[in-house]
Write a protein that holds these residues in place. Structure first.
Motif, short mmCIF file in Angstrom:
data_model
loop_
_atom_site.label_atom_id
_atom_site.label_comp_id
_atom_site.label_asym_id
_atom_site.label_seq_id
_atom_site.Cartn_x
_atom_site.Cartn_y
_atom_site.Cartn_z
N PRO A 28 0.66 -1.26 0.09
CA PRO A 28 -0.02 -0.20 0.00
C PRO A 28 0.96 1.22 0.04
N ILE A 29 0.41 2.41 -0.56
CA ILE A 29 0.96 3.65 -0.59
C ILE A 29 0.69 4.26 0.89
N THR A 30 1.81 4.56 1.49
CA THR A 30 1.04 5.26 2.88
C THR A 30 1.69 6.72 2.92
N GLU A 31 1.35 7.47 4.15
CA GLU A 31 1.66 8.78 4.03
C GLU A 31 3.15 9.11 4.06
N ASP A 32 3.83 8.12 4.81
CA ASP A 32 5.15 8.29 4.59
C ASP A 32 5.76 8.01 3.10
N ASP A 33 5.26 7.30 2.36
CA ASP A 33 5.52 7.29 0.80
C ASP A 33 5.29 8.40 0.31
N LEU A 34 4.21 9.12 0.80
CA LEU A 34 4.00 10.54 0.02
C LEU A 34 4.82 11.62 0.47
N HIS A 35 5.20 11.71 1.65
CA HIS A 35 6.07 12.64 2.10
C HIS A 35 7.52 12.34 1.60
N ALA A 36 7.89 11.18 1.46
CA ALA A 36 9.31 10.74 0.94
C ALA A 36 9.54 11.02 -0.51
N TYR A 37 8.29 11.13 -1.27
CA TYR A 37 8.13 11.31 -2.81
C TYR A 37 8.44 13.02 -2.70
N ILE A 38 7.79 13.62 -1.89
CA ILE A 38 7.66 14.97 -1.91
C ILE A 38 9.24 15.50 -1.84
N PRO A 51 13.98 4.53 -7.20
CA PRO A 51 13.17 4.54 -8.64
C PRO A 51 12.05 3.73 -8.60
N THR A 52 12.07 2.58 -8.23
CA THR A 52 11.07 1.52 -8.24
C THR A 52 9.97 2.09 -7.12
N ARG A 53 10.12 2.28 -6.00
CA ARG A 53 8.94 2.88 -5.20
C ARG A 53 8.38 4.33 -5.73
N GLY A 98 8.13 5.11 -8.85
CA GLY A 98 7.14 4.97 -9.84
C GLY A 98 5.92 4.38 -9.34
N GLU A 99 5.86 3.46 -8.37
CA GLU A 99 4.64 3.28 -7.84
C GLU A 99 3.82 4.21 -7.33
N VAL A 100 4.54 5.23 -6.67
CA VAL A 100 3.76 6.10 -5.98
C VAL A 100 3.23 7.26 -7.16
N LEU A 101 3.84 7.27 -8.23
CA LEU A 101 3.31 8.29 -9.48
C LEU A 101 2.21 7.45 -9.84
N ALA A 102 2.19 5.96 -10.09
CA ALA A 102 1.03 5.44 -10.48
C ALA A 102 -0.24 5.58 -9.80
N TYR A 103 0.15 5.67 -8.19
CA TYR A 103 -0.90 5.86 -7.41
C TYR A 103 -1.61 7.12 -7.27
N LEU A 104 -0.79 8.34 -7.80
CA LEU A 104 -1.06 9.36 -7.64
C LEU A 104 -2.02 9.87 -9.26
N ASP A 105 -1.47 9.08 -10.05
CA ASP A 105 -2.40 9.07 -11.45
C ASP A 105 -3.76 8.38 -11.13
N ALA A 106 -3.84 7.50 -10.42
CA ALA A 106 -5.29 6.99 -10.35
C ALA A 106 -5.98 7.58 -9.14
N HIS A 107 -5.23 8.72 -8.35
CA HIS A 107 -5.95 9.39 -7.30
C HIS A 107 -5.83 10.74 -7.41
N PRO A 108 -6.53 11.50 -8.37
CA PRO A 108 -6.45 12.94 -8.51
C PRO A 108 -6.45 13.73 -7.14
N GLU A 109 -7.34 13.49 -6.29
CA GLU A 109 -7.64 13.99 -5.11
C GLU A 109 -6.32 13.98 -4.45
N VAL A 110 -5.55 13.00 -4.14
CA VAL A 110 -4.49 12.88 -3.50
C VAL A 110 -3.34 13.69 -4.00
N GLU A 111 -3.54 13.38 -5.73
CA GLU A 111 -2.33 14.17 -6.27
C GLU A 111 -2.20 15.81 -6.29
N ARG A 112 -3.53 16.38 -6.08
CA ARG A 112 -3.67 17.50 -5.89
C ARG A 112 -3.00 17.93 -4.51
N ARG A 113 -3.48 17.22 -3.51
CA ARG A 113 -2.96 17.36 -2.11
C ARG A 113 -1.38 17.49 -1.92
#
Length: 279
Positions: free
Chosen positions: A5-15, A21-23, A25-40
């Motif tokens: 699962p993509i966690t809040e820690d992953d989102l902060h690490a992405y920022i 690189p692998t993780r 890519g997974e976060v980017l795919a998750y954000l593409d599928a979740h526009p509201e999270v991508e905006r946040r």
């Protein structure tokens, strides 16, 4: 995809650009599928850039001369050479205190105190509701059918027995839950919905301060809720619904949590008696 699962820690690490690189890519795919999270996440990234830009000049400023360690030492040695020994000690202490106070003020300027206690709990519940209650693909990590596994996992991580509140009498089905990250440690997030699609979240975590606090209402934009703490555990129920309709739900959660807490206390006392720690 690894299936993790993509966690809040992953989102902060992405920022923070701290993912491999692998993780990433997974976060980017998750954000593409979740526009509201991508905006946040985009808003958080913009805020990070703005803060770095605003604080860059401060980081590049030289340390003020009056805060120079060499000058403080020189002043201290000069006073040592004087014949009034008690006087130099008082002055050196004063110089040091002024220096420390100046350093603290210099580095802390422009910062606001972070929320703590119940105030922080309210903010965390609203923030997690906005992320996960709006997610119609994977709002929870473990679903209602995995309740036993969820309770065991959450209780172990929070180091406290936690039970899933039952809101079925009020017309809300338990959807499942997940472990979420907060500035004050791990927390459990339980989600519920009714026949109209209204979703309710209950956030539970240990409290370092305000561990016993009466229930009080709160509002974060369109979200309303109630928060309280008992025996060192904080609870916050939140939803995009009228505050009056949530009060009975919050009372129901509190009553069930009281029963769990009382049973836990009795179990702990029995354990101590078996170990002959208590008479």
């Amino acid at each position: 995809m690894t299936g993790r699962p993509i966690t809040e820690d992953d989102l902060h690490a992405y920022i923070d650009e701290a993912l491999d690189p692998t993780r990433r890519g997974e976060v980017l795919a998750y954000l593409d599928a979740h526009p509201e999270v991508e905006r946040r996440v985009a808003a958080m990234a913009a805020q990070r850039r703005a803060l770095r830009s605003a604080l860059a000049p401060v980081a590049e400023e030289p340390v003020p001369p009056e805060l120079s360690l060499a000058r403080i030492i020189e002043a201290r040695q000069s006073r040592w050479r004087s014949r009034w020994v008690p006087t130099w000690r008082s002055a050196a202490a004063a110089v040091l205190m002024v220096g420390l106070g100046g350093i603290g003020g210099w580095f802390a300027r422009g910062t606001a105190p972070a929320a703590s206690g119940i105030a922080a709990l309210k903010e965390e519940a609203a923030a997690n509701y906005q992320v996960y209650a709006a997610d119609h693909i994977r709002p929870v990590e473990l679903r209602a059918g995995d309740r036993e596994e969820l309770v065991t996992w959450i209780s172990q991580r929070l180091k406290h027995p936690v039970a899933v509140p039952d809101l079925s009498r009020s017309g809300y089905r338990f959807m499942g839950g997940r472990l979420v990250a907060t500035p004050h440690g791990a927390a459990a997030l339980f989600l519920y919905d009714d026949d109209r699609g209204t979703r309710v979240a209950v956030l539970v975590r240990p409290m370092e301060v305000e561990g016993d606090t009466p229930m009080s209402p709160h509002r974060e934009g369109p979200l309303a809720g109630y928060a309280w703490a008992d025996r060192g555990i904080g609870y916050s129920l939140v939803a995009d619904a009228p505050s009056a309709s949530l009060h009975p739900l919050a009372n129901e959660v509190r009553q069930q949590a009281d029963r769990v807490g009382a049973a836990s206390s009795i179990s702990a006392i029995d354990s101590l008696k078996r170990k002959r720690i208590l008479p």
